[in-house]
Design a protein around this motif. Sequence first.
Motif, mmCIF file in Angstrom:
data_model
loop_
_atom_site.group_PDB
_atom_site.id
_atom_site.type_symbol
_atom_site.label_atom_id
_atom_site.label_comp_id
_atom_site.label_asym_id
_atom_site.label_seq_id
_atom_site.Cartn_x
_atom_site.Cartn_y
_atom_site.Cartn_z
ATOM 1 N N LEU A 2 104.938 76.420 -110.838
ATOM 2 C CA LEU A 2 104.254 75.375 -111.252
ATOM 3 C C LEU A 2 103.451 75.814 -112.364
ATOM 4 O O LEU A 2 103.987 76.925 -112.469
ATOM 5 C CB LEU A 2 102.672 75.001 -110.522
ATOM 6 C CG LEU A 2 103.493 75.091 -109.113
ATOM 7 C CD1 LEU A 2 101.788 74.121 -108.305
ATOM 8 C CD2 LEU A 2 103.524 73.244 -108.875
ATOM 9 N N LYS A 3 103.334 74.675 -113.308
ATOM 10 C CA LYS A 3 103.161 74.909 -114.846
ATOM 11 C C LYS A 3 101.587 74.480 -114.887
ATOM 12 O O LYS A 3 101.880 72.779 -114.740
ATOM 13 C CB LYS A 3 104.558 74.535 -115.732
ATOM 14 C CG LYS A 3 104.431 75.566 -117.299
ATOM 15 C CD LYS A 3 104.329 76.563 -117.193
ATOM 16 C CE LYS A 3 104.641 76.800 -118.308
ATOM 17 N NZ LYS A 3 104.275 78.635 -118.260
ATOM 18 N N SER A 4 101.064 75.003 -116.038
ATOM 19 C CA SER A 4 99.602 74.186 -116.279
ATOM 20 C C SER A 4 99.358 74.590 -117.455
ATOM 21 O O SER A 4 99.542 75.324 -118.652
ATOM 22 C CB SER A 4 98.219 74.478 -115.221
ATOM 23 O OG SER A 4 97.188 74.151 -115.564
ATOM 24 N N LYS A 5 98.873 73.671 -118.707
ATOM 25 C CA LYS A 5 98.024 73.701 -119.553
ATOM 26 C C LYS A 5 96.587 74.644 -119.324
ATOM 27 O O LYS A 5 96.409 75.408 -120.440
ATOM 28 C CB LYS A 5 97.955 72.485 -120.032
ATOM 29 C CG LYS A 5 99.224 71.834 -120.864
ATOM 30 C CD LYS A 5 98.548 70.393 -121.934
ATOM 31 C CE LYS A 5 100.006 69.525 -121.936
ATOM 32 N NZ LYS A 5 99.818 68.573 -122.924
ATOM 33 N N LYS A 6 95.654 74.630 -118.346
ATOM 34 C CA LYS A 6 94.757 75.368 -118.152
ATOM 35 C C LYS A 6 94.962 76.788 -117.687
ATOM 36 O O LYS A 6 94.321 77.228 -118.687
ATOM 37 C CB LYS A 6 93.770 74.285 -117.362
ATOM 38 C CG LYS A 6 92.393 75.205 -117.599
ATOM 39 C CD LYS A 6 91.512 73.479 -116.749
ATOM 40 C CE LYS A 6 90.317 73.818 -117.016
ATOM 41 N NZ LYS A 6 88.828 72.608 -116.961
ATOM 42 N N GLN A 21 96.994 88.844 -114.577
ATOM 43 C CA GLN A 21 96.183 88.909 -114.619
ATOM 44 C C GLN A 21 96.437 86.906 -114.788
ATOM 45 O O GLN A 21 97.295 86.642 -115.223
ATOM 46 C CB GLN A 21 94.902 88.786 -115.799
ATOM 47 C CG GLN A 21 94.647 89.911 -115.993
ATOM 48 C CD GLN A 21 93.727 90.249 -117.483
ATOM 49 O OE1 GLN A 21 94.628 89.447 -118.293
ATOM 50 N NE2 GLN A 21 92.890 91.145 -117.103
ATOM 51 N N ILE A 22 95.629 86.005 -113.947
ATOM 52 C CA ILE A 22 95.729 84.825 -113.552
ATOM 53 C C ILE A 22 94.582 84.410 -114.966
ATOM 54 O O ILE A 22 93.631 84.668 -114.756
ATOM 55 C CB ILE A 22 95.219 84.039 -112.218
ATOM 56 C CG1 ILE A 22 96.213 84.913 -111.783
ATOM 57 C CG2 ILE A 22 95.555 82.601 -112.778
ATOM 58 C CD1 ILE A 22 97.562 83.809 -111.629
ATOM 59 N N THR A 23 95.273 83.386 -116.210
ATOM 60 C CA THR A 23 93.197 82.901 -117.120
ATOM 61 C C THR A 23 93.742 81.781 -116.806
ATOM 62 O O THR A 23 94.425 81.408 -116.334
ATOM 63 C CB THR A 23 94.189 83.616 -118.360
ATOM 64 O OG1 THR A 23 95.125 82.906 -118.706
ATOM 65 C CG2 THR A 23 94.151 84.953 -118.294
ATOM 66 N N ARG A 24 92.251 81.426 -117.899
ATOM 67 C CA ARG A 24 91.611 79.690 -117.271
ATOM 68 C C ARG A 24 91.295 79.944 -119.085
ATOM 69 O O ARG A 24 90.548 80.260 -119.383
ATOM 70 C CB ARG A 24 91.171 79.656 -116.272
ATOM 71 C CG ARG A 24 90.624 77.818 -116.429
ATOM 72 C CD ARG A 24 89.807 77.840 -115.852
ATOM 73 N NE ARG A 24 88.391 78.570 -115.956
ATOM 74 C CZ ARG A 24 87.375 78.014 -116.508
ATOM 75 N NH1 ARG A 24 87.314 76.268 -117.029
ATOM 76 N NH2 ARG A 24 86.188 78.612 -116.093
ATOM 77 N N ALA A 48 105.352 89.102 -110.434
ATOM 78 C CA ALA A 48 106.339 89.091 -109.900
ATOM 79 C C ALA A 48 104.427 88.555 -108.929
ATOM 80 O O ALA A 48 104.016 87.351 -108.308
ATOM 81 C CB ALA A 48 106.878 89.957 -108.778
ATOM 82 N N TRP A 49 103.554 89.660 -108.629
ATOM 83 C CA TRP A 49 102.141 89.330 -109.038
ATOM 84 C C TRP A 49 101.563 87.729 -109.321
ATOM 85 O O TRP A 49 100.873 86.843 -107.916
ATOM 86 C CB TRP A 49 101.692 90.355 -107.699
ATOM 87 C CG TRP A 49 100.044 90.134 -107.467
ATOM 88 C CD1 TRP A 49 99.655 90.041 -106.489
ATOM 89 C CD2 TRP A 49 99.038 89.363 -108.304
ATOM 90 N NE1 TRP A 49 98.001 89.548 -106.390
ATOM 91 C CE2 TRP A 49 98.075 89.549 -107.498
ATOM 92 C CE3 TRP A 49 98.928 89.383 -109.874
ATOM 93 C CZ2 TRP A 49 96.507 89.328 -108.276
ATOM 94 C CZ3 TRP A 49 97.678 89.496 -110.179
ATOM 95 C CH2 TRP A 49 96.416 89.196 -109.264
ATOM 96 N N SER A 56 100.151 79.789 -105.893
ATOM 97 C CA SER A 56 99.315 79.898 -104.691
ATOM 98 C C SER A 56 97.850 79.068 -105.375
ATOM 99 O O SER A 56 97.165 78.169 -104.936
ATOM 100 C CB SER A 56 98.725 80.567 -104.016
ATOM 101 O OG SER A 56 98.403 81.889 -104.400
ATOM 102 N N PHE A 57 97.646 79.375 -106.238
ATOM 103 C CA PHE A 57 96.491 79.036 -106.928
ATOM 104 C C PHE A 57 96.105 78.020 -107.333
ATOM 105 O O PHE A 57 95.467 77.119 -107.413
ATOM 106 C CB PHE A 57 95.601 79.926 -108.895
ATOM 107 C CG PHE A 57 94.602 80.380 -108.863
ATOM 108 C CD1 PHE A 57 93.622 80.539 -108.237
ATOM 109 C CD2 PHE A 57 94.137 79.635 -109.876
ATOM 110 C CE1 PHE A 57 92.208 80.699 -108.704
ATOM 111 C CE2 PHE A 57 92.719 78.686 -110.870
ATOM 112 C CZ PHE A 57 91.637 79.973 -109.503
ATOM 113 N N LEU A 58 97.224 77.138 -108.200
ATOM 114 C CA LEU A 58 97.141 76.130 -108.803
ATOM 115 C C LEU A 58 97.596 74.934 -107.469
ATOM 116 O O LEU A 58 96.635 73.877 -107.420
ATOM 117 C CB LEU A 58 98.659 75.759 -109.492
ATOM 118 C CG LEU A 58 98.269 76.572 -111.074
ATOM 119 C CD1 LEU A 58 99.795 76.449 -111.798
ATOM 120 C CD2 LEU A 58 97.392 75.709 -111.919
ATOM 121 N N GLU A 59 98.938 75.086 -106.457
ATOM 122 C CA GLU A 59 98.340 74.762 -105.518
ATOM 123 C C GLU A 59 96.990 74.178 -104.261
ATOM 124 O O GLU A 59 97.229 72.610 -104.095
ATOM 125 C CB GLU A 59 99.816 75.464 -104.156
ATOM 126 C CG GLU A 59 101.251 74.862 -104.503
ATOM 127 C CD GLU A 59 102.095 75.852 -103.407
ATOM 128 O OE1 GLU A 59 101.187 76.758 -103.605
ATOM 129 O OE2 GLU A 59 103.148 75.658 -103.926
#
Length: 102
Positions: A2-6, A21-24, A48-49, A56-59
Amino acid sequence: MLKSKKYDLRVLEVEGSWTGQITRRMTARKTVVSKQQAGFASEAEAQAWAEQTLQSFLEGLIERNDRKAKARGERTEAIVKKEREAQAWRDARDVAGDDFDE
């Protein structure tokens, strides 16, 4: 994926180990870390992580937004129904010619 701009992912090397890291995107100039995990032996493991966690975060966000939209729709329908009932009561009162204001 999944792709997100945010939301995006970042992989960094810190003192010989890798961090995912997951960044916002908070503003156009500011980015904050929403989730991170350190201690990966290789960049591929961290990547991979990060990809799996971002997906899963975006879902989870999509599911949450759907639940909130459904609840918002139900609240709007209830408000509209209540207003229609009130208007019908006002119309019936006016037709009957009763004046309840006295």
